[in-house]
Design an enzyme around this catalytic site. Structure first.
Site, PDB file in Angstrom:
ATOM      1  N   LYS A  11       1.178  -1.019  -3.873  1.00 58.40           N
ATOM      2  CA  LYS A  11       2.310  -1.732  -3.264  1.00 58.40           C
ATOM      3  C   LYS A  11       3.310  -2.238  -4.314  1.00 58.40           C
ATOM      4  O   LYS A  11       2.983  -2.333  -5.507  1.00 58.40           O
ATOM      5  CB  LYS A  11       1.762  -2.890  -2.421  1.00 58.40           C
ATOM      6  CG  LYS A  11       0.877  -2.411  -1.268  1.00 58.40           C
ATOM      7  CD  LYS A  11       0.495  -3.571  -0.350  1.00 58.40           C
ATOM      8  CE  LYS A  11      -0.371  -3.077   0.796  1.00 58.40           C
ATOM      9  NZ  LYS A  11      -0.618  -4.147   1.795  1.00 58.40           N
ATOM     10  N   TYR A  51       2.989   0.735   9.823  1.00 62.17           N
ATOM     11  CA  TYR A  51       2.345  -0.518  10.251  1.00 62.17           C
ATOM     12  C   TYR A  51       2.604  -0.837  11.724  1.00 62.17           C
ATOM     13  O   TYR A  51       2.509  -2.006  12.122  1.00 62.17           O
ATOM     14  CB  TYR A  51       2.821  -1.680   9.367  1.00 62.17           C
ATOM     15  CG  TYR A  51       2.200  -1.660   7.975  1.00 62.17           C
ATOM     16  CD1 TYR A  51       0.821  -1.664   7.796  1.00 62.17           C
ATOM     17  CD2 TYR A  51       3.006  -1.654   6.837  1.00 62.17           C
ATOM     18  CE1 TYR A  51       0.251  -1.655   6.534  1.00 62.17           C
ATOM     19  CE2 TYR A  51       2.447  -1.641   5.564  1.00 62.17           C
ATOM     20  CZ  TYR A  51       1.068  -1.647   5.430  1.00 62.17           C
ATOM     21  OH  TYR A  51       0.504  -1.640   4.174  1.00 62.17           O
ATOM     22  N   PHE A  59       3.363 -11.924  10.898  1.00 59.84           N
ATOM     23  CA  PHE A  59       3.650 -11.555   9.509  1.00 59.84           C
ATOM     24  C   PHE A  59       4.360 -10.206   9.378  1.00 59.84           C
ATOM     25  O   PHE A  59       4.713  -9.802   8.269  1.00 59.84           O
ATOM     26  CB  PHE A  59       2.367 -11.553   8.662  1.00 59.84           C
ATOM     27  CG  PHE A  59       1.296 -10.573   9.113  1.00 59.84           C
ATOM     28  CD1 PHE A  59       1.372  -9.231   8.813  1.00 59.84           C
ATOM     29  CD2 PHE A  59       0.201 -11.028   9.845  1.00 59.84           C
ATOM     30  CE1 PHE A  59       0.390  -8.335   9.212  1.00 59.84           C
ATOM     31  CE2 PHE A  59      -0.793 -10.140  10.249  1.00 59.84           C
ATOM     32  CZ  PHE A  59      -0.702  -8.788   9.934  1.00 59.84           C
ATOM     33  N   ASN A 114      -1.522  -7.904  -1.356  1.00 64.50           N
ATOM     34  CA  ASN A 114      -2.897  -7.508  -1.701  1.00 64.50           C
ATOM     35  C   ASN A 114      -2.946  -6.223  -2.531  1.00 64.50           C
ATOM     36  O   ASN A 114      -3.952  -5.559  -2.599  1.00 64.50           O
ATOM     37  CB  ASN A 114      -3.772  -7.422  -0.444  1.00 64.50           C
ATOM     38  CG  ASN A 114      -3.235  -6.432   0.567  1.00 64.50           C
ATOM     39  OD1 ASN A 114      -2.231  -5.766   0.326  1.00 64.50           O
ATOM     40  ND2 ASN A 114      -3.905  -6.315   1.697  1.00 64.50           N
ATOM     41  N   HIS A 117      -2.766  -0.520  -0.291  1.00 59.36           N
ATOM     42  CA  HIS A 117      -3.206  -0.134   1.053  1.00 59.36           C
ATOM     43  C   HIS A 117      -4.128   1.069   0.904  1.00 59.36           C
ATOM     44  O   HIS A 117      -3.836   1.959   0.097  1.00 59.36           O
ATOM     45  CB  HIS A 117      -1.997   0.252   1.916  1.00 59.36           C
ATOM     46  CG  HIS A 117      -2.401   1.016   3.143  1.00 59.36           C
ATOM     47  ND1 HIS A 117      -2.877   0.390   4.270  1.00 59.36           N
ATOM     48  CD2 HIS A 117      -2.466   2.350   3.378  1.00 59.36           C
ATOM     49  CE1 HIS A 117      -3.200   1.322   5.162  1.00 59.36           C
ATOM     50  NE2 HIS A 117      -2.956   2.523   4.647  1.00 59.36           N
ATOM     51  N   GLU A 128      -1.766   9.555   7.614  1.00 63.35           N
ATOM     52  CA  GLU A 128      -0.952   8.933   6.564  1.00 63.35           C
ATOM     53  C   GLU A 128      -0.531   9.960   5.508  1.00 63.35           C
ATOM     54  O   GLU A 128       0.594   9.918   5.006  1.00 63.35           O
ATOM     55  CB  GLU A 128      -1.712   7.745   5.955  1.00 63.35           C
ATOM     56  CG  GLU A 128      -1.855   6.624   6.985  1.00 63.35           C
ATOM     57  CD  GLU A 128      -2.758   5.479   6.566  1.00 63.35           C
ATOM     58  OE1 GLU A 128      -3.135   5.404   5.378  1.00 63.35           O
ATOM     59  OE2 GLU A 128      -3.082   4.649   7.435  1.00 63.35           O
TER      60      GLU A 128
HETATM   61  P1  CMP Z   1      -2.883  -3.283   4.405  1.00 65.77           P
HETATM   62  O1  CMP Z   1      -4.247  -2.802   4.072  1.00 65.77           O
HETATM   63  O2  CMP Z   1      -1.718  -2.563   3.827  1.00 65.77           O
HETATM   64  O3  CMP Z   1      -2.739  -3.302   6.004  1.00 65.77           O
HETATM   65  C1  CMP Z   1      -1.948  -4.233   6.703  1.00 65.77           C
HETATM   66  C2  CMP Z   1      -1.308  -5.231   5.791  1.00 65.77           C
HETATM   67  O4  CMP Z   1      -0.788  -6.383   6.442  1.00 65.77           O
HETATM   68  C3  CMP Z   1      -2.353  -5.788   4.846  1.00 65.77           C
HETATM   69  O5  CMP Z   1      -2.760  -4.814   3.928  1.00 65.77           O
HETATM   70  C4  CMP Z   1      -1.625  -7.003   4.281  1.00 65.77           C
HETATM   71  O6  CMP Z   1      -0.675  -6.642   3.291  1.00 65.77           O
HETATM   72  C5  CMP Z   1      -0.862  -7.477   5.530  1.00 65.77           C
HETATM   73  N1  CMP Z   1      -1.548  -8.571   6.231  1.00 65.77           N
HETATM   74  C6  CMP Z   1      -2.715  -8.497   6.939  1.00 65.77           C
HETATM   75  N2  CMP Z   1      -3.035  -9.704   7.458  1.00 65.77           N
HETATM   76  C7  CMP Z   1      -2.033 -10.558   7.093  1.00 65.77           C
HETATM   77  C8  CMP Z   1      -1.780 -11.935   7.317  1.00 65.77           C
HETATM   78  N3  CMP Z   1      -2.609 -12.693   8.035  1.00 65.77           N
HETATM   79  N4  CMP Z   1      -0.655 -12.490   6.760  1.00 65.77           N
HETATM   80  C9  CMP Z   1       0.193 -11.728   6.027  1.00 65.77           C
HETATM   81  N5  CMP Z   1       0.004 -10.413   5.797  1.00 65.77           N
HETATM   82  C10 CMP Z   1      -1.087  -9.828   6.293  1.00 65.77           C
END
Ligand code: CMP
Length: 135
Positions: A11, A51, A59, A114, A117, A128
């Site tokens: 990311k 997404y 969020f 985080n 992905h 994907e």
């Molecule tokens: P990812 O694995 O890319 O899949 C969905 C993404 O949404 C996740 O990683 C995070 O980046 C984001 N995400 C999931 N839960 C939350 C949350 N509670 N608040 C903010 N971002 C979130």
């Protein structure tokens, strides 16, 4: 043991923090093969499609901004049970809960930042890969 392909997105925050090499090195050290690799920007349209299952979450706008705020790295990784192996290396979604030693546990502090992905099933990996590597 089944040879699988999986798909990851390093990311924008991880790219900005110069963590591409560190993250890819973990996959290579594990024994996974990097089959395709690209540095690119994700458009808002593609991020929203990727997404779409989170569209109703509070969020969602913040997540789309975070994913389109700078370049990302797209990668196809291959190896035995690659989907599970990669998810084990990546760790739990929330970096505050991800175990130390995992990518998210070692490099992030809070959602949505985080670092990476990873596809969560063979079906998601196929979908994907087609979405992000159309050609
Ligand atoms: P990812 O694995 O890319 O899949 C969905 C993404 O949404 C996740 O990683 C995070 O980046 C984001 N995400 C999931 N839960 C939350 C949350 N509670 N608040 C903010 N971002 C979130």
């Amino acid at each position: 043991m089944a040879i699988e392909q999986t798909f990851v997105i390093i990311k924008p925050e991880a790219v900005e923090r110069k963590l591409i090499g560190e993250i890819l090195a973990r996959f290579e050290r594990k024994g996974l093969e990097i089959k395709r690799l690209a540095v690119t920007n994700i458009t808002k349209e593609v991020a929203e499609e990727h997404y779409a299952h989170h569209r109703d979450k509070s969020f969602f706008p913040h997540l789309i901004d975070a994913m389109t705020g700078g370049p990302v790295v797209l990668a196809i990784l291959e190896g035995d049970e690659a989907i599970t192996q990669v998810r084990n290396l990546v760790g739990a979604t929330d970096p505050a809960k991800a175990a130390p030693g995992t990518i998210r546990g070692d490099f992030g502090l809070r959602l949505p930042y985080n670092m990476i992905h990873a596809a969560d099933s063979p079906g998601a990996a196929r979908e994907e890969i087609l979405r992000f590597f159309r050609n």
